[in-house]
Motif scaffolding. Structure first.
Motif, short mmCIF file in Angstrom:
data_model
loop_
_atom_site.label_atom_id
_atom_site.label_comp_id
_atom_site.label_asym_id
_atom_site.label_seq_id
_atom_site.Cartn_x
_atom_site.Cartn_y
_atom_site.Cartn_z
N ARG B 10 2.09 -2.21 -5.59
CA ARG B 10 2.41 -2.29 -4.54
C ARG B 10 2.19 -3.33 -3.63
O ARG B 10 1.49 -4.37 -4.16
N LEU B 11 2.87 -3.60 -2.41
CA LEU B 11 2.84 -4.93 -1.95
C LEU B 11 1.81 -4.98 -0.64
O LEU B 11 1.38 -4.14 -0.09
N GLU B 12 1.19 -6.39 -0.54
CA GLU B 12 0.43 -6.49 0.64
C GLU B 12 1.11 -7.07 1.66
O GLU B 12 2.10 -7.71 1.50
N PHE B 13 0.52 -6.92 2.91
CA PHE B 13 1.31 -7.45 4.00
C PHE B 13 1.15 -9.17 4.16
O PHE B 13 -0.07 -9.50 3.69
N LEU B 14 2.34 -9.50 4.37
CA LEU B 14 2.34 -11.06 4.66
C LEU B 14 1.54 -11.27 5.90
O LEU B 14 1.63 -10.50 7.00
N ALA B 33 -4.23 5.97 14.22
CA ALA B 33 -4.36 4.90 13.27
C ALA B 33 -3.82 5.59 11.77
O ALA B 33 -2.89 5.00 11.28
N TYR B 34 -4.31 6.63 11.42
CA TYR B 34 -4.07 7.50 10.18
C TYR B 34 -2.45 7.80 10.31
O TYR B 34 -1.70 7.36 9.15
N GLY B 35 -1.78 8.20 11.36
CA GLY B 35 -0.48 8.41 11.30
C GLY B 35 0.40 6.98 11.30
O GLY B 35 1.50 6.78 10.77
N ILE B 36 -0.27 5.87 11.84
CA ILE B 36 0.55 4.74 11.80
C ILE B 36 0.54 4.28 10.28
O ILE B 36 1.73 3.84 9.87
N SER B 37 -0.51 4.44 9.59
CA SER B 37 -0.65 3.84 8.03
C SER B 37 0.31 4.82 7.07
O SER B 37 0.80 4.54 6.43
N LEU B 38 0.23 6.25 7.69
CA LEU B 38 1.15 7.09 6.85
C LEU B 38 2.67 6.66 7.17
O LEU B 38 3.67 6.42 6.26
N SER B 44 8.19 2.60 4.04
CA SER B 44 8.67 1.49 3.20
C SER B 44 8.41 2.00 1.69
O SER B 44 8.63 1.55 0.87
N ASP B 45 8.87 3.26 1.58
CA ASP B 45 9.00 3.89 0.44
C ASP B 45 7.75 3.66 -0.49
O ASP B 45 7.69 3.43 -1.71
N ASN B 46 6.41 3.78 0.01
CA ASN B 46 5.30 3.39 -0.59
C ASN B 46 5.18 2.17 -1.15
O ASN B 46 4.53 1.90 -2.18
N GLU B 47 6.02 1.17 -0.94
CA GLU B 47 6.12 -0.16 -1.30
C GLU B 47 4.87 -0.85 -0.68
O GLU B 47 4.02 -1.59 -1.32
N PHE B 48 4.63 -0.62 0.51
CA PHE B 48 3.35 -1.26 1.27
C PHE B 48 2.16 -0.52 1.22
O PHE B 48 2.15 0.85 1.07
N LEU B 49 0.96 -1.17 1.05
CA LEU B 49 -0.23 -0.62 0.89
C LEU B 49 -0.99 -1.06 2.44
O LEU B 49 -0.96 -1.99 2.67
N VAL B 50 -1.29 0.06 3.00
CA VAL B 50 -2.03 -0.21 4.28
C VAL B 50 -3.49 -0.30 4.04
O VAL B 50 -4.13 0.92 3.75
N ASP B 51 -4.02 -1.29 4.12
CA ASP B 51 -5.67 -1.41 3.93
C ASP B 51 -6.26 -1.26 5.46
O ASP B 51 -5.94 -1.98 6.31
#
Lengths: 889, 116
Positions: B10-14, B33-38, B44-51
């Protein structure tokens, strides 16, 4: 802008609110996750645990979110401070050693800096004090001698370099008509003086040029202290008169307090011009020096060239014996501080070395502790503390320790300063004004922060490189023990030894100089000697000054002293009495040119100088001074008879092969190029330490009081017992002859001789203290670092022993490590001492600045201290219990 | 630095991208916040990982700049949550940032995968 504003608002109102808000938000976030997990069919407990895992480190999230709202770390700084305090409490022994070390270093530095600041750095209390110059004349042989009145007038009106110029000297006058006759002290100055010093009148007016004119009504400007004490602070005092030396002076004003130009407090000021303006000869010297204000942007050397041009013109227009005189000038600040400057900078240098030592010690202690804390730091990093945060926290902790040390140091400085000021010699100008003012506090703060950062930086660098996994593994030795940390610590030991050696060597040289000075034979017997210093009031004992310093004619003075000596000789307990103008160790009471008549005349620039002194009959005998040839003065040497002189051994040896050959020779005062009386040498006396015990002998010529009576004499009284016990009897004898003669001083002569040594004793004591401090610090430092060295090598030692190495081999191995460091430190310190001692040269007496014996002694002392400090760690090294150690790990 | 489990693919944010994406996620409607991360993970088709360690500070920074505003509300399923919405200022920033990022992405694409 917007960000800052919102930060401020939040900081003021909402910090706590934000804290709670975030917590609640995170909880609600977790609830969403739990709900979702339960909806997927997980049991509630598992759902909660999975949600927490998925959310991540709550503390770190919270902290980072909060950081967004903070001013550069305000809150983290508070937190770091709390951690720091906790750290200090957790290791009290360590903290006390570090804090005390810092307190000693910073305290000593602050105290000395306070003195340096007060004496050397603080601006002079005059407007444009940094441009004030003291001017004198210079001859090819001497510089800074007095300026003649006529030269002064030419300089003042023809120069292009100075804003203004004022002449000044001091005078002692007898005041009569207001109670008992009293000796008073006057600054004799011209009208520009008060403008240059920025003085203002409290009442009345200052001098104007009219007051300086020849024939003007004599005027006097009294100081506020004199006005309050002697004139009863009478506001209508203006227009009244003071009778000084039998002459009436009209009071024109009262000066505001605060003018401390002269070395001692003055009673009043008299106009200079009124007594000098009738001078006709350009070469007629008094004791006037000039105070002058440089124009902005003009350098001292170009100003001197300007005055020299005037002198060259004058030499052509008005030739005379002083054609080769030129102008001499130095900054007033330098005139005032004189030779104290060098002493103080040397002390400051020494105390900075002590601070560096303290710094090195603290750095090594922190390093050792930092390594011991590797695990703690690793844990902090593992639970989410950023590297920068850890570095910041360590730095804060170090600065906190430094600040506590600095605070204690300030207290220490306050105590030390009080001791310094009260114990310090009286002749260091402005020493008594030293205190903890804001400049000094600033220095202490800067020193504290510098020490905190310097000492703290090494452990911080080590902490940054901590490798989490290996540090967290149980039983690992701490990754601070890398090669770089190792050589850094070795460097500290070497530096500590080197610095200690420099201080030990320097203070050793000073101590030897002091001992040499105190035990040097002064040329006479100084025990059981009482000195009575008198200055007869000029009104009654009128005298006429001659060109010779201290000499004058006056029948009344001759009679007074003749009577006094005779009466004193009859006093029980008194063995001998003899008077002198300038006793040994009183310094230079006047020097002048002379020549020997039967020797070839020296060139104009090479006329020799000698100290001139005047002594009475039985003086040499009373002092116990050896007469090498001929005789001392007797009653046979009368006024009007042939002029006689006694020279000291220095002069006799300069001109003749043996003292006997000097007898009967004639010397001319003033040299071949000047009119002057001729004296026949009747005796040669042994050298005495005229300038103080720690000085080389100088040529000296004694004239006879009977031929040159003086109002001012020091009557030396040789007593059978304790000289102090005769003080009342001597007082009585003086009063019996003339109740109106004030006694300047009356004390055992040993007190006189101590005075010139006071400064030497002071600086030697301080430097000795610093060296002792350095030795203690170095011992602690060496002990700490070697102890650590052994500590981290326990495993290695245990293995070596297990492999069959005998204890002696372990001791050799560890001892070799210590010895190498000590040897390097000694070598470096010897080099440093060699450089530093040349700086000390002017303070040494009776010992060479490269004295090899002292070098060896200092080196041996440092080695003994180092060996002592190293012995405990080495003992520990051979005491490693192999079996237990290997079993444990 | 991830505080969530390891999923290397999975990708991390630039740097700087997360804030733009948060603004974009709030363009249609306010969210918590939870909604935003979802939203970010799903879009992103689960490409992004929201930390969360990055999400929360980013939200605070946006609040500070007053590009978003927050309010506690009750969610459709009855849970209290802190809802974030775009402010007019944030909307302007989003438009500017979107065009900038689109150009950036196109340029990256042209370089990394040249046609023909």
């Amino acid at each position: 802008m917007r960000e800052w504003w919102s930060k401020i608002r939040r900081a003021v109102n909402l910090r706590r609110g934000l804290h709670d808000d975030l917590g609640e938000e995170i909880r609600s976030h977790l609830d969403f996750l739990i709900e979702e997990n339960i909806a997927r069919g997980m049991p509630p407990d598992e759902a909660r645990a999975a949600a927490k895992r998925h959310f991540g480190n709550q503390t770190a999230v919270r902290e980072r979110a909060r950081e967004a709202w903070q001013f550069p770390g305000l809150e983290t700084i508070l937190q770091d401070l709390r951690y720091g305090l906790r750290g200090i409490r957790k290791a009290p022994g360590f903290s006390i050693v570090v804090i005390l070390t810092l307190a000693l270093g910073i305290g000593a530095n602050t105290a000395i800096f306070s003195v340096v600041y007060s004496v050397l750095l603080r601006p002079l209390p005059y407007p444009n004090g940094e441009r004030l110059i003291q001017l004198g004349e210079s001859t090819p042989k001497a510089s800074g001698i007095s300026v003649t009145w006529i030269n002064f007038q030419h300089w003042k009106h023809e120069n292009h370099s100075f804003v203004d110029m004022a002449g000044f000297h001091t005078a002692v006058l007898t005041m009569t008509g207001r109670g008992d006759a009293a000796l008073t002290y006057a600054g004799v100055v011209d009208s520009s003086f008060f403008h240059l010093t920025g003085s203002r009148p409290l009442l009345g007016r200052l001098f104007t040029e009219a007051d300086d004119r020849w024939g003007a009504t004599p005027t006097v400007l009294v100081t506020e202290e004199f006005w309050a004490k002697t004139l009863g602070a009478n506001p209508r005092v203006i227009g009244q008169t003071l009778d000084l030396d039998g002459k009436a002076y009209q009071i024109i004003g009262v000066l505001r307090p605060g003018l401390k130009f002269f070395g001692r407090p003055m009673d009043f000021y008299l106009p200079l011009g009124i007594s000098e303006n009738n001078t006709v000869k350009r070469s007629q010297h008094g004791s006037t020096r000039l105070l002058a204000l440089l124009k902005p942007g003009v350098t001292l050397s170009s100003a001197r060239a300007d005055l020299d041009a005037i002198m060259k013109r004058l030499a052509l227009a008005d030739p005379g014996p002083e054609e080769d005189h030129r102008a001499y000038g130095e900054y007033l600040s330098e005139t005032i501080t004189g030779d104290v400057r060098e002493t103080l900078w040397i002390l400051m240098g020494a105390v900075v070395l002590v601070l560096i030592l303290a710094c090195a010690n603290v750095a090594s202690l922190l390093l050792v502790r930092g390594t011991a804390r590797t695990r703690e730091i690793a844990i902090r990093a593992a639970i989410g503390a950023g590297r920068s945060r850890i570095v910041r926290q360590l730095l804060t902790e170090n600065l906190l320790i430094a600040a506590i040390g600095g605070g204690l140091g300030l207290l220490l400085a306050k105590v030390c300063l009080r001791a310094l000021v009260s114990a310090g010699p009286a002749n260091i100008p402005r020493l008594s004004e030293a205190g903890l003012n804001w400049q000094v506090l600033l220095f202490a703060a800067a020193a504290t922060i510098a020490v905190g950062l310097l000492a703290g930086i090494a452990p911080v660098f080590t902490a940054r490189k901590i490798d989490l996994t290996s540090a967290l593994k149980e039983g690992s030795v701490g990754s601070g023990e890398n090669r770089r940390g190792h050589s850094f610590r070795n460097g500290l030991v070497i530096a500590e030894i080197a610095i200690t050696l420099v201080l030990a060597f320097g203070s050793g040289l000073l101590i030897r100089s002091l001992i040499a000075a105190e035990t040097s034979y002064p040329g006479f017997n100084s025990g059981h000697l009482l000195a009575l210093e008198l200055q007869l009031p000029p009104a009654r004992y009128a005298t006429v000054r001659t060109t010779l310093p201290g000499a004058s004619t006056g029948e009344a003075a001759r009679q007074f002293y003749g009577q006094l000596m005779q009466n004193l000789r009859g006093e029980p307990g008194i063995e001998a009495v003899g008077a002198v103008y300038c006793p040994p160790s009183a310094g230079d009471c006047g020097d002048f040119w002379y020549s020997v008549l039967d020797k070839p005349a020296p060139a104009r620039g090479d006329v020799p100088l000698s100290l001139f002194n005047t002594a009475g009959n039985a003086y040499f005998q009373t002092m116990g001074m050896r007469i090498l040839a001929g005789r001392g003065f007797t009653d046979a040497d009368r006024a009007g008879g042939p002029l006689v002189a006694v020279v000291n051994e220095e002069i006799a040896r300069k001109w003749w092969a043996a003292p006997q050959l000097a007898l009967g020779q004639r010397i001319k005062v003033g040299g071949p190029y000047m009119e002057g009386p001729v004296y026949q040498i009747v005796g040669v006396a042994a050298n005495v330490s005229q300038m103080g015990l720690d000085t080389a002998p100088m040529p000296e010529i004694y004239l006879d009081f009977l031929q040159h009576p003086s109002q001012q004499r020091v009557v030396m009284i040789r007593t059978a017992g304790d000289p102090a016990q005769l003080i009342p009897a001597v007082r009585r004898q003086v009063a019996a002859i003339d109740r109106n003669v004030p006694i300047q001083s009356l004390r055992p002569f040993e007190r006189w001789m101590e005075a010139p040594l006071a400064r030497r004793r002071f600086s030697t004591l301080l430097l000795g203290l610093f060296a002792a401090l350095a030795m203690i610090l170095a011992a602690v430092g060496i002990y700490g670092i070697l102890n650590y060295w052994v500590g981290v090598r326990q495993k290695e030692i245990a293995i070596r022993q297990a492999m069959g190495a005998p204890r002696s081999a372990i001791l050799r191995w560890a001892g070799w490590h210590a010895a190498r460091l000590v040897a390097l430190g000694i070598a470096l310190g010897a080099l440093g001492s060699w450089g530093a001692s040349r700086w000390l040269k002017s303070m040494l007496f009776g010992v060479s600045e490269s004295d090899p014996a002292m070098m060896i002694l200092a080196g041996a002392t440092v080695i003994v201290i180092a060996a002592f400090a190293a012995s405990l760690p080495l003992w520990r090294a051979i005491g490693v219990d192999t079996v237990r150690y290997l079993h444990d790990s | 630095m991830s505080t969530v489990g390891n999923q290397p693919e999975r990708l991390e944010f630039l740097q700087g991208t997360l804030e733009v994406l948060i603004l974009r996620s709030l363009q249609a409607a306010s969210n918590h916040a939870y909604g935003i991360s979802l939203f970010l993970e799903q879009q992103s088709d689960n490409e992004f990982l929201v930390d969360n360690g990055s999400l929360y500070p980013a939200l605070q920074r946006l609040l500070q700049r007053e590009w978003i505003a927050a309010q506690w509300r009750t969610s459709p399923n009855g849970r209290r949550a802190k809802y974030y919405r775009l402010t007019p200022l944030g909307r302007k920033q989003l438009v500017a940032a979107m065009s900038k990022w689109m150009r950036f992405v196109e340029a990256m694409g042209r370089i990394l995968a040249p046609e023909g």
